[in-house]
Design a protein around this motif. Structure first.
Motif, PDB file in Angstrom:
ATOM      1  N   TRP A   1     -91.407  32.805 -46.390  1.00 11.88           N
ATOM      2  CA  TRP A   1     -91.319  32.994 -47.827  1.00 11.88           C
ATOM      3  C   TRP A   1     -89.779  32.514 -48.013  1.00 11.88           C
ATOM      4  CZ3 TRP A   1     -94.047  33.084 -52.135  1.00 11.88           C
ATOM      5  CH2 TRP A   1     -93.523  33.488 -53.267  1.00 11.88           C
ATOM      6  N   GLN A   2     -89.890  31.434 -48.997  1.00  9.26           N
ATOM      7  CA  GLN A   2     -88.696  30.922 -49.652  1.00  9.26           C
ATOM      8  C   GLN A   2     -88.555  31.342 -51.149  1.00  9.26           C
ATOM      9  OE1 GLN A   2     -87.928  26.777 -49.044  1.00  9.26           O
ATOM     10  NE2 GLN A   2     -86.413  26.697 -50.610  1.00  9.26           N
ATOM     11  N   PRO A   3     -87.563  32.203 -51.670  1.00 12.34           N
ATOM     12  CA  PRO A   3     -87.456  32.546 -52.926  1.00 12.34           C
ATOM     13  C   PRO A   3     -87.138  31.254 -53.862  1.00 12.34           C
ATOM     14  CG  PRO A   3     -86.235  34.145 -51.567  1.00 12.34           C
ATOM     15  CD  PRO A   3     -86.743  33.152 -50.918  1.00 12.34           C
ATOM     16  N   GLU A   4     -87.600  31.381 -54.975  1.00 18.15           N
ATOM     17  CA  GLU A   4     -87.329  30.317 -56.056  1.00 18.15           C
ATOM     18  C   GLU A   4     -85.895  30.211 -56.343  1.00 18.15           C
ATOM     19  OE1 GLU A   4     -89.535  28.625 -59.734  1.00 18.15           O
ATOM     20  OE2 GLU A   4     -88.436  30.460 -60.232  1.00 18.15           O
ATOM     21  N   LYS A   5     -85.382  31.371 -56.713  1.00 14.46           N
ATOM     22  CA  LYS A   5     -84.043  31.403 -56.885  1.00 14.46           C
ATOM     23  C   LYS A   5     -82.912  30.983 -55.991  1.00 14.46           C
ATOM     24  CE  LYS A   5     -80.558  34.555 -59.181  1.00 14.46           C
ATOM     25  NZ  LYS A   5     -80.150  36.056 -59.527  1.00 14.46           N
ATOM     26  N   ALA A   6     -81.880  30.333 -56.277  1.00 12.27           N
ATOM     27  CA  ALA A   6     -80.816  30.000 -55.149  1.00 12.27           C
ATOM     28  C   ALA A   6     -79.958  31.140 -54.903  1.00 12.27           C
ATOM     29  CB  ALA A   6     -80.119  28.839 -55.783  1.00 12.27           C
ATOM     30  N   ILE A   7     -79.739  31.284 -53.584  1.00  7.54           N
ATOM     31  CA  ILE A   7     -78.888  32.328 -52.969  1.00  7.54           C
ATOM     32  C   ILE A   7     -77.575  32.053 -53.151  1.00  7.54           C
ATOM     33  CG2 ILE A   7     -78.562  33.820 -51.181  1.00  7.54           C
ATOM     34  CD1 ILE A   7     -81.484  33.846 -52.544  1.00  7.54           C
ATOM     35  N   SER A   8     -76.521  32.886 -54.072  1.00  8.45           N
ATOM     36  CA  SER A   8     -75.176  32.486 -54.103  1.00  8.45           C
ATOM     37  C   SER A   8     -74.392  33.713 -53.335  1.00  8.45           C
ATOM     38  CB  SER A   8     -74.766  32.584 -55.561  1.00  8.45           C
ATOM     39  OG  SER A   8     -75.663  31.714 -56.408  1.00  8.45           O
ATOM     40  N   ALA A   9     -73.115  33.416 -53.007  1.00  8.66           N
ATOM     41  CA  ALA A   9     -72.345  34.159 -52.320  1.00  8.66           C
ATOM     42  C   ALA A   9     -72.046  35.480 -53.148  1.00  8.66           C
ATOM     43  CB  ALA A   9     -70.927  33.584 -52.025  1.00  8.66           C
ATOM     44  N   GLY A  10     -72.283  36.667 -52.526  1.00  6.94           N
ATOM     45  CA  GLY A  10     -72.153  38.040 -53.239  1.00  6.94           C
ATOM     46  C   GLY A  10     -73.363  38.588 -53.850  1.00  6.94           C
ATOM     47  N   ASP A  11     -74.467  37.638 -53.832  1.00  2.98           N
ATOM     48  CA  ASP A  11     -75.835  38.225 -53.831  1.00  2.98           C
ATOM     49  C   ASP A  11     -76.227  39.321 -52.976  1.00  2.98           C
ATOM     50  OD1 ASP A  11     -75.952  36.414 -55.956  1.00  2.98           O
ATOM     51  OD2 ASP A  11     -77.500  35.294 -55.137  1.00  2.98           O
ATOM     52  N   GLU A  12     -77.220  40.299 -53.692  1.00  6.33           N
ATOM     53  CA  GLU A  12     -77.633  41.468 -52.578  1.00  6.33           C
ATOM     54  C   GLU A  12     -79.318  41.256 -52.976  1.00  6.33           C
ATOM     55  OE1 GLU A  12     -75.850  45.156 -53.126  1.00  6.33           O
ATOM     56  OE2 GLU A  12     -73.872  44.289 -53.185  1.00  6.33           O
ATOM     57  N   LEU A  13     -79.871  41.403 -51.812  1.00  7.23           N
ATOM     58  CA  LEU A  13     -81.353  41.118 -51.944  1.00  7.23           C
ATOM     59  C   LEU A  13     -82.046  42.345 -51.032  1.00  7.23           C
ATOM     60  CD1 LEU A  13     -81.081  37.635 -50.937  1.00  7.23           C
ATOM     61  CD2 LEU A  13     -81.640  38.381 -53.444  1.00  7.23           C
ATOM     62  N   ALA A  14     -83.383  42.517 -51.382  1.00  7.78           N
ATOM     63  CA  ALA A  14     -84.069  43.513 -50.608  1.00  7.78           C
ATOM     64  C   ALA A  14     -85.442  43.158 -50.703  1.00  7.78           C
ATOM     65  CB  ALA A  14     -84.134  44.991 -51.406  1.00  7.78           C
ATOM     66  N   PHE A  15     -86.131  43.032 -49.486  1.00  2.00           N
ATOM     67  CA  PHE A  15     -87.449  42.550 -49.163  1.00  2.00           C
ATOM     68  C   PHE A  15     -88.078  43.506 -48.372  1.00  2.00           C
ATOM     69  CE2 PHE A  15     -85.374  38.743 -50.517  1.00  2.00           C
ATOM     70  CZ  PHE A  15     -86.210  37.986 -51.258  1.00  2.00           C
ATOM     71  N   ASN A  16     -89.094  44.296 -48.808  1.00  2.00           N
ATOM     72  CA  ASN A  16     -89.816  45.094 -48.220  1.00  2.00           C
ATOM     73  C   ASN A  16     -91.398  44.527 -47.608  1.00  2.00           C
ATOM     74  OD1 ASN A  16     -87.609  46.859 -48.480  1.00  2.00           O
ATOM     75  ND2 ASN A  16     -88.737  47.842 -50.191  1.00  2.00           N
ATOM     76  N   TYR A  17     -91.800  44.560 -46.452  1.00  2.00           N
ATOM     77  CA  TYR A  17     -93.025  44.250 -45.971  1.00  2.00           C
ATOM     78  C   TYR A  17     -93.609  44.859 -44.818  1.00  2.00           C
ATOM     79  CZ  TYR A  17     -89.767  41.078 -43.242  1.00  2.00           C
ATOM     80  OH  TYR A  17     -88.676  40.834 -42.617  1.00  2.00           O
ATOM     81  N   ARG A  18     -94.817  44.646 -44.563  1.00  2.00           N
ATOM     82  CA  ARG A  18     -95.317  44.998 -43.260  1.00  2.00           C
ATOM     83  C   ARG A  18     -95.860  43.916 -42.520  1.00  2.00           C
ATOM     84  NH1 ARG A  18     -98.382  48.632 -46.706  1.00  2.00           N
ATOM     85  NH2 ARG A  18     -97.792  50.908 -46.552  1.00  2.00           N
ATOM     86  N   LEU A  19     -95.646  44.018 -41.098  1.00  2.00           N
ATOM     87  CA  LEU A  19     -96.150  42.945 -40.185  1.00  2.00           C
ATOM     88  C   LEU A  19     -97.245  43.517 -39.513  1.00  2.00           C
ATOM     89  CD1 LEU A  19     -92.726  41.714 -38.915  1.00  2.00           C
ATOM     90  CD2 LEU A  19     -94.263  40.684 -40.588  1.00  2.00           C
ATOM     91  N   TYR A  20     -98.335  42.772 -39.491  1.00  2.00           N
ATOM     92  CA  TYR A  20     -99.402  43.213 -38.692  1.00  2.00           C
ATOM     93  C   TYR A  20     -99.678  42.225 -37.358  1.00  2.00           C
ATOM     94  CZ  TYR A  20    -101.053  46.116 -42.652  1.00  2.00           C
ATOM     95  OH  TYR A  20    -101.082  47.035 -43.720  1.00  2.00           O
ATOM     96  N   TRP A  21     -99.470  42.898 -36.414  1.00  2.00           N
ATOM     97  CA  TRP A  21     -99.665  42.028 -35.016  1.00  2.00           C
ATOM     98  C   TRP A  21    -101.228  42.314 -34.442  1.00  2.00           C
ATOM     99  CZ3 TRP A  21     -95.580  38.689 -33.296  1.00  2.00           C
ATOM    100  CH2 TRP A  21     -94.180  39.101 -34.135  1.00  2.00           C
ATOM    101  N   SER A  22    -102.099  41.473 -34.540  1.00  2.00           N
ATOM    102  CA  SER A  22    -103.511  41.882 -34.256  1.00  2.00           C
ATOM    103  C   SER A  22    -104.343  40.610 -34.207  1.00  2.00           C
ATOM    104  CB  SER A  22    -104.062  42.668 -35.440  1.00  2.00           C
ATOM    105  OG  SER A  22    -104.029  42.527 -36.497  1.00  2.00           O
ATOM    106  N   ALA A  23    -105.568  41.041 -33.495  1.00  2.00           N
ATOM    107  CA  ALA A  23    -106.529  39.770 -33.531  1.00  2.00           C
ATOM    108  C   ALA A  23    -106.847  39.136 -34.837  1.00  2.00           C
ATOM    109  CB  ALA A  23    -107.776  40.196 -32.655  1.00  2.00           C
ATOM    110  N   GLN A  24    -107.197  40.026 -35.390  1.00  2.00           N
ATOM    111  CA  GLN A  24    -107.749  39.750 -37.028  1.00  2.00           C
ATOM    112  C   GLN A  24    -106.548  40.215 -38.062  1.00  2.00           C
ATOM    113  OE1 GLN A  24    -110.402  37.952 -37.521  1.00  2.00           O
ATOM    114  NE2 GLN A  24    -111.064  37.784 -35.558  1.00  2.00           N
ATOM    115  N   PRO A  25    -106.324  39.731 -38.997  1.00  2.00           N
ATOM    116  CA  PRO A  25    -105.607  40.068 -40.195  1.00  2.00           C
ATOM    117  C   PRO A  25    -106.218  41.508 -40.542  1.00  2.00           C
ATOM    118  CG  PRO A  25    -106.800  38.234 -40.959  1.00  2.00           C
ATOM    119  CD  PRO A  25    -106.873  38.436 -39.664  1.00  2.00           C
TER     120      PRO A  25
END
Length: 553
Positions: free
Chosen positions: A394-418
């Motif tokens: 995933w690529q955020p639309e907003k450009a990342i500048s020095a000093g920016d603070e970001l937070a991304f929370n997500y789940r990863l599922y490792w399995s045969a089917q989603p």
């Protein structure tokens, strides 16, 4: 670009100086007398402490490349490195009664030059103690390592770690973190496949791609009988620092990771990749020019699946293109995406080494609002199965500048089917081949040799059977050329429908053709959307070879 081997060139974390913050977190305390493998003095630790340390680290210059390893480790061959085994008697949770999980560490050496620090954390007192390297934690077997060069090198660290689950404790691991910020997990097949990463930077941008490193891990001691564990990680690179918390549930048929991160940019970043994953696609059911092997298919993943913020489901079959391709699928607060391996039939691979039919899928489920951006897909040409040539993030639309603070929370599922799938009809397979004539015939005297390419997309599930009497309409959109001989065929063996059409060029252009197809019944969509990128040959190659003509030897 060999992505499976690139992780061997990971970089080093910044050195810590001063008092408080990052310096306190990595204080070189004297050893404490203790029989457990965690032998450092106690320091308070929690996710807040790690976030403060990462924020402070981002305000300092990056520390540069790693220090050289002792010669006996730097020159190891892959075979010698793999023969070094951690001693299970010194595993991290060896003393936990009724344990269902255990952890062991990877040795530094060969290309794994990153000296990763490891800490054990008491989940009640929040006290962390470092686990220092010492040769007695490993069995060197016939690796040819001169252990005399390793004595007293308590700052040698480790290369990574892996976790085992009962009843396969110390036999088959289910989670592995090794090299840069790469990590993998398995489902109940115990078969590793694609990899995830903590972060991707400038994967497809001007300049060289940057590979951040996990430079330290903190493990909360597991509870007796627990199949969930929590590990924290410090991420560092020239452009960014980050604090990560992984809550990992090792379930019976899948592994689920809750990922919380806080990112602190050191520099402006042209392209930031969130929840990146790296896979391999050599050949499949379409565009089979690279399938000149005994195997009908060779791939870790067969498609990119997307559940867009507006509710649309998309299937994008993967390619092994003739030149590097980068595509960005714009979205707003995506509901999920992943690289999936849905073809699970052994006969479709005939592989008894890689067991591609057992490789897990990986699905990303955002847990906070990610805003506007794009799901990026890069496909790199490859001639074999040892090169990881597919990257997605995933690529955020907003450009990342020095000093920016970001937070991304997500789940990863490792399995045969989603964990989720579209209630509509789903794409089962995509097939391509020569076209321009009816099925069962071939170009020749009855059918002019007009060059075309045939596409067959198989749909299953949803309300296809109920829609059939009312009329199923394929809606096809092309960025170039035209579709003819469109057919809707019921296929009894898989109880679904095959949409078949021939693509004819309308110009001499050899630019990629973007194709889009979904099924409609009385004005309503009844299937997910199929996306495909076709690479037509140049005009001089658009011809059939008449194999009825005898040619001199």
């Amino acid at each position: 670009m060999n992505r499976r081997r690139f992780i061997t060139g990971s970089l080093a974390m910044a050195a810590a100086h001063g008092t408080g913050g990052i310096a306190s977190l990595f204080s070189r305390a004297a050893f404490a007398a203790d029989s457990e493998i965690a032998d450092g003095h106690s320091r308070r630790f929690d996710f807040g402490v790690l976030q403060s340390a990462a924020r402070e680290l981002a305000q300092k210059p990056w520390g540069g490349a790693p220090r050289p390893l002792p010669e006996t480790l730097a020159n190891l061959t892959p075979q010698a490195y793999n023969s070094i085994q951690y001693d299970a008697a010194h595993s991290l949770w060896n003393n936990v009664e009724g344990r269902q999980l255990d952890a062991q560490f990877f040795h530094v050496g060969m290309g794994f030059r990153r000296r990763v620090r490891m800490f054990s954390v008491d989940a009640v007192s929040h006290q962390a103690r470092e686990i220092h390297f010492r040769p007695e934690l490993f069995r060197y077997h016939d690796a040819g390592v001169d252990t005399a060069q390793l004595e007293g090198q308590t700052d040698l660290g480790f290369a990574g770690f892996r976790v085992f689950k009962a009843p396969e404790l110390a036999r088959r691991d289910v989670v592995s973190f090794l090299g840069a910020s790469y990590f993998r997990a398995v489902d109940d097949t115990y078969q590793y496949g694609l990899s995830a990463r903590g972060l991707a930077i400038d994967t497809y941008a001007n300049g060289q791609e940057e590979f951040p490193d996990f430079t330290a891990f903190w493990f909360e001691t597991v509870k007796p009988g627990a199949t969930t564990f929590t590990v924290y990680a410090l991420l560092d690179s020239p452009s960014i620092a980050g604090a990560y918390r992984f809550t990992i549930r090792c379930e019976k048929t899948r592994t689920i990771m809750e990922v919380d991160n806080r990112l602190y940019a050191r520099k402006n970043i042209q392209q930031l990749g969130i929840a990146p994953m790296t896979s391999m696609f050599s050949c499949g059911t379409s565009e089979r020019r690279m399938c000149d092997t005994i195997h009908p298919q060779i791939h870790d993943s067969d498609r990119l699946a997307m559940w867009r913020g507006n509710g649309e489901w998309i299937c994008r079959p993967l390619n092994n293109p003739q030149k590097l391709q980068f595509n960005a699928f714009v979205d707003d607060n995506p509901q999920g995406f992943g690289l999936l391996q849905l073809d699970r039939e052994f006969s479709h691979y005939q592989d008894v080494i890689g067991w591609y039919n057992k490789r897990p899928s990986l699905w990303v489920e955002p847990r906070n609002r990610w805003g506007k951006g794009a799901i990026a897909l890069m496909e790199i040409p490859t001639t074999g199965e040892t090169l990881d040539n597919v990257v997605c993030f995933w690529q955020p639309e907003k450009a990342i500048s020095a000093g920016d603070e970001l937070a991304f929370n997500y789940r990863l599922y490792w399995s045969a089917q989603p964990p989720v799938q579209s209630p509509l009809a789903r794409v089962m397979a995509t097939r391509t081949g020569m076209g321009g004539f009816p099925e069962g015939w071939a170009p020749g005297e009855h059918y002019p040799q007009t060059w075309a390419r045939r596409f067959a997309i198989d749909f299953i599930g949803g309300d296809l059977q109920a829609a059939a009497p009312k009329g199923i309409e394929p809606v096809i959109t092309l960025s170039g050329g035209e579709a003819r001989q469109i057919e809707i065929l019921y296929v009894e063996p898989f109880d679904g429908y095959r949409i078949q059409f021939d693509w004819y060029p309308t110009s001499a252009s050899a630019d990629p053709v973007d194709m889009r197809l979904f099924l409609r019944c009385r004005g309503e969509a009844i299937s997910e959307t199929w996306l495909y990128q076709y690479f037509p040959p140049p005009p001089e190659q658009r011809r059939y070879v008449d194999d009825r003509v005898m040619r001199p030897a």
